[in-house]
Each structure stands twice: as C-alpha cells, then as structure tokens.
Design a protein around this motif. Structure first.
Motif, PDB file in Angstrom:
ATOM      1  N   UNK A  33       0.821  -1.214   0.000  1.00  0.00           N
ATOM      2  CA  UNK A  33       0.000   0.000   0.000  1.00  0.00           C
ATOM      3  C   UNK A  33       0.860   1.272   0.000  1.00  0.00           C
ATOM      4  N   UNK A  34       2.018   1.189  -0.652  1.00  0.00           N
ATOM      5  CA  UNK A  34       2.922   2.335  -0.774  1.00  0.00           C
ATOM      6  C   UNK A  34       2.428   3.211  -1.927  1.00  0.00           C
ATOM      7  N   UNK A  35       1.724   4.258  -1.596  1.00  0.00           N
ATOM      8  CA  UNK A  35       1.090   5.099  -2.609  1.00  0.00           C
ATOM      9  C   UNK A  35       2.082   5.833  -3.487  1.00  0.00           C
ATOM     10  N   UNK A  37       4.926   4.576  -4.432  1.00  0.00           N
ATOM     11  CA  UNK A  37       5.368   3.563  -5.393  1.00  0.00           C
ATOM     12  C   UNK A  37       4.299   3.331  -6.465  1.00  0.00           C
ATOM     13  N   UNK A  38       3.055   3.240  -6.039  1.00  0.00           N
ATOM     14  CA  UNK A  38       1.958   3.033  -6.993  1.00  0.00           C
ATOM     15  C   UNK A  38       1.882   4.211  -7.963  1.00  0.00           C
ATOM     16  N   UNK A  39       1.972   5.409  -7.441  1.00  0.00           N
ATOM     17  CA  UNK A  39       1.935   6.604  -8.286  1.00  0.00           C
ATOM     18  C   UNK A  39       3.130   6.636  -9.239  1.00  0.00           C
ATOM     19  N   UNK A  40       4.296   6.291  -8.729  1.00  0.00           N
ATOM     20  CA  UNK A  40       5.490   6.236  -9.568  1.00  0.00           C
ATOM     21  C   UNK A  40       5.326   5.246 -10.716  1.00  0.00           C
ATOM     22  N   UNK A  41       4.750   4.093 -10.425  1.00  0.00           N
ATOM     23  CA  UNK A  41       4.513   3.091 -11.469  1.00  0.00           C
ATOM     24  C   UNK A  41       3.530   3.620 -12.508  1.00  0.00           C
ATOM     25  N   UNK A  42       2.524   4.344 -12.062  1.00  0.00           N
ATOM     26  CA  UNK A  42       1.551   4.916 -12.992  1.00  0.00           C
ATOM     27  C   UNK A  42       2.197   5.991 -13.863  1.00  0.00           C
ATOM     28  N   UNK A  43       3.088   6.781 -13.264  1.00  0.00           N
ATOM     29  CA  UNK A  43       3.815   7.783 -14.050  1.00  0.00           C
ATOM     30  C   UNK A  43       4.708   7.107 -15.086  1.00  0.00           C
ATOM     31  N   UNK A  44       5.355   6.001 -14.692  1.00  0.00           N
ATOM     32  CA  UNK A  44       6.180   5.238 -15.624  1.00  0.00           C
ATOM     33  C   UNK A  44       5.331   4.711 -16.785  1.00  0.00           C
ATOM     34  N   UNK A  45       4.135   4.220 -16.443  1.00  0.00           N
ATOM     35  CA  UNK A  45       3.212   3.739 -17.478  1.00  0.00           C
ATOM     36  C   UNK A  45       2.836   4.853 -18.444  1.00  0.00           C
ATOM     37  N   UNK A  46       2.534   6.027 -17.910  1.00  0.00           N
ATOM     38  CA  UNK A  46       2.162   7.169 -18.753  1.00  0.00           C
ATOM     39  C   UNK A  46       3.319   7.552 -19.671  1.00  0.00           C
ATOM     40  N   UNK A  47       4.548   7.536 -19.149  1.00  0.00           N
ATOM     41  CA  UNK A  47       5.716   7.837 -19.977  1.00  0.00           C
ATOM     42  C   UNK A  47       5.847   6.823 -21.101  1.00  0.00           C
ATOM     43  N   UNK A  48       5.647   5.552 -20.767  1.00  0.00           N
ATOM     44  CA  UNK A  48       5.733   4.484 -21.770  1.00  0.00           C
ATOM     45  C   UNK A  48       4.682   4.690 -22.858  1.00  0.00           C
ATOM     46  N   UNK A  49       3.465   5.035 -22.454  1.00  0.00           N
ATOM     47  CA  UNK A  49       2.383   5.235 -23.424  1.00  0.00           C
ATOM     48  C   UNK A  49       2.632   6.452 -24.307  1.00  0.00           C
ATOM     49  N   UNK A  50       3.383   7.428 -23.811  1.00  0.00           N
ATOM     50  CA  UNK A  50       3.710   8.619 -24.594  1.00  0.00           C
ATOM     51  C   UNK A  50       4.981   8.459 -25.424  1.00  0.00           C
ATOM     52  N   UNK A  51       5.638   7.309 -25.303  1.00  0.00           N
ATOM     53  CA  UNK A  51       6.891   7.089 -26.018  1.00  0.00           C
ATOM     54  C   UNK A  51       6.617   6.504 -27.409  1.00  0.00           C
ATOM     55  N   UNK A  52       7.693   6.274 -28.134  1.00  0.00           N
ATOM     56  CA  UNK A  52       7.554   5.672 -29.465  1.00  0.00           C
ATOM     57  C   UNK A  52       7.065   4.225 -29.384  1.00  0.00           C
ATOM     58  N   UNK A  53       7.183   3.614 -28.217  1.00  0.00           N
ATOM     59  CA  UNK A  53       6.681   2.251 -27.999  1.00  0.00           C
ATOM     60  C   UNK A  53       5.255   2.231 -27.459  1.00  0.00           C
ATOM     61  N   UNK A  54       4.626   3.379 -27.407  1.00  0.00           N
ATOM     62  CA  UNK A  54       3.302   3.496 -26.792  1.00  0.00           C
ATOM     63  C   UNK A  54       2.246   2.625 -27.432  1.00  0.00           C
ATOM     64  N   UNK A  55       2.224   2.576 -28.725  1.00  0.00           N
ATOM     65  CA  UNK A  55       1.191   1.789 -29.413  1.00  0.00           C
ATOM     66  C   UNK A  55       1.357   0.301 -29.114  1.00  0.00           C
ATOM     67  N   UNK A  56       2.583  -0.156 -29.098  1.00  0.00           N
ATOM     68  CA  UNK A  56       2.849  -1.571 -28.783  1.00  0.00           C
ATOM     69  C   UNK A  56       2.441  -1.873 -27.342  1.00  0.00           C
ATOM     70  N   UNK A  57       2.737  -0.965 -26.414  1.00  0.00           N
ATOM     71  CA  UNK A  57       2.343  -1.163 -25.015  1.00  0.00           C
ATOM     72  C   UNK A  57       0.823  -1.237 -24.900  1.00  0.00           C
ATOM     73  N   UNK A  58       0.125  -0.367 -25.623  1.00  0.00           N
ATOM     74  CA  UNK A  58      -1.350  -0.392 -25.597  1.00  0.00           C
ATOM     75  C   UNK A  58      -1.869  -1.754 -26.050  1.00  0.00           C
ATOM     76  N   UNK A  59      -1.291  -2.271 -27.123  1.00  0.00           N
ATOM     77  CA  UNK A  59      -1.720  -3.572 -27.646  1.00  0.00           C
ATOM     78  C   UNK A  59      -1.466  -4.683 -26.634  1.00  0.00           C
ATOM     79  N   UNK A  60      -0.252  -4.740 -26.105  1.00  0.00           N
ATOM     80  CA  UNK A  60       0.110  -5.796 -25.154  1.00  0.00           C
ATOM     81  C   UNK A  60      -0.696  -5.716 -23.871  1.00  0.00           C
ATOM     82  N   UNK A  61      -0.759  -4.523 -23.296  1.00  0.00           N
ATOM     83  CA  UNK A  61      -1.464  -4.360 -22.034  1.00  0.00           C
ATOM     84  C   UNK A  61      -2.968  -4.549 -22.212  1.00  0.00           C
ATOM     85  N   UNK A  62      -3.501  -4.070 -23.333  1.00  0.00           N
ATOM     86  CA  UNK A  62      -4.929  -4.245 -23.594  1.00  0.00           C
ATOM     87  C   UNK A  62      -5.297  -5.711 -23.723  1.00  0.00           C
TER      88      UNK A  62
END
Length: 73
Positions: A33-35, A37-62
């Motif tokens: 319940x380390x908020x 850490x959870x927020x940091x992971x979400x920020x990392x996810x947002x960075x990934x989705x905004x990167x050149x690999x974003x579309x691939x991440x959307x496909x895999x995660x979806x």
C-alpha cells in the motif's frame, strides 16, 4: 437531483472503479500500500504510453487485461 450532483456521482463511481482495478491487479498488496510507489509506477506507465513504444504497449497491455477480465467470468 441537480446536474452537478449527477456528474459528481458519475465521477465518484468512475474513480472507485479505477481504484478497484488497482486492488484487483494485486498492486496494493504487492507494494504494501505504498502510494508513492503506486503513483510512480503509474507515471512510468504514462511515460511508456507517450513514447515511441506506446502503441505496442497499448496492444500488449490491452490484450493482457481483456484476457484477465474474461478469465474472471
């Protein structure tokens, strides 16, 4: 009921559902319940989705999420 009350309830329900996904994925338990850490992971996810690999991440995660939802049924 006033329009703003309806909208507030919709927003509240949406936020509760999103929080439920965090719990359902086991994130709360895995992070102790380390908020920050959870927020940091979400920020990392947002960075990934905004990167050149974003579309691939959307496909895999979806696909992973759809598979998990169908397995819960």
């Amino acid at each position: 009921m006033r329009t703003w009350q309806v909208e507030r309830r919709k927003r509240t329900r949406h936020l509760i559902e999103l929080g439920g996904l965090v719990v359902k994925a086991g994130i709360v338990e895995l992070t102790g319940d380390d908020r920050a850490m959870i927020y940091g992971a979400m920020l990392w996810m947002a960075e990934k989705l905004n990167s050149e690999d974003g579309e691939r991440a959307r496909e895999l995660w979806g696909e992973k999420g759809r598979h998990a939802f169908s397995a819960d049924r």
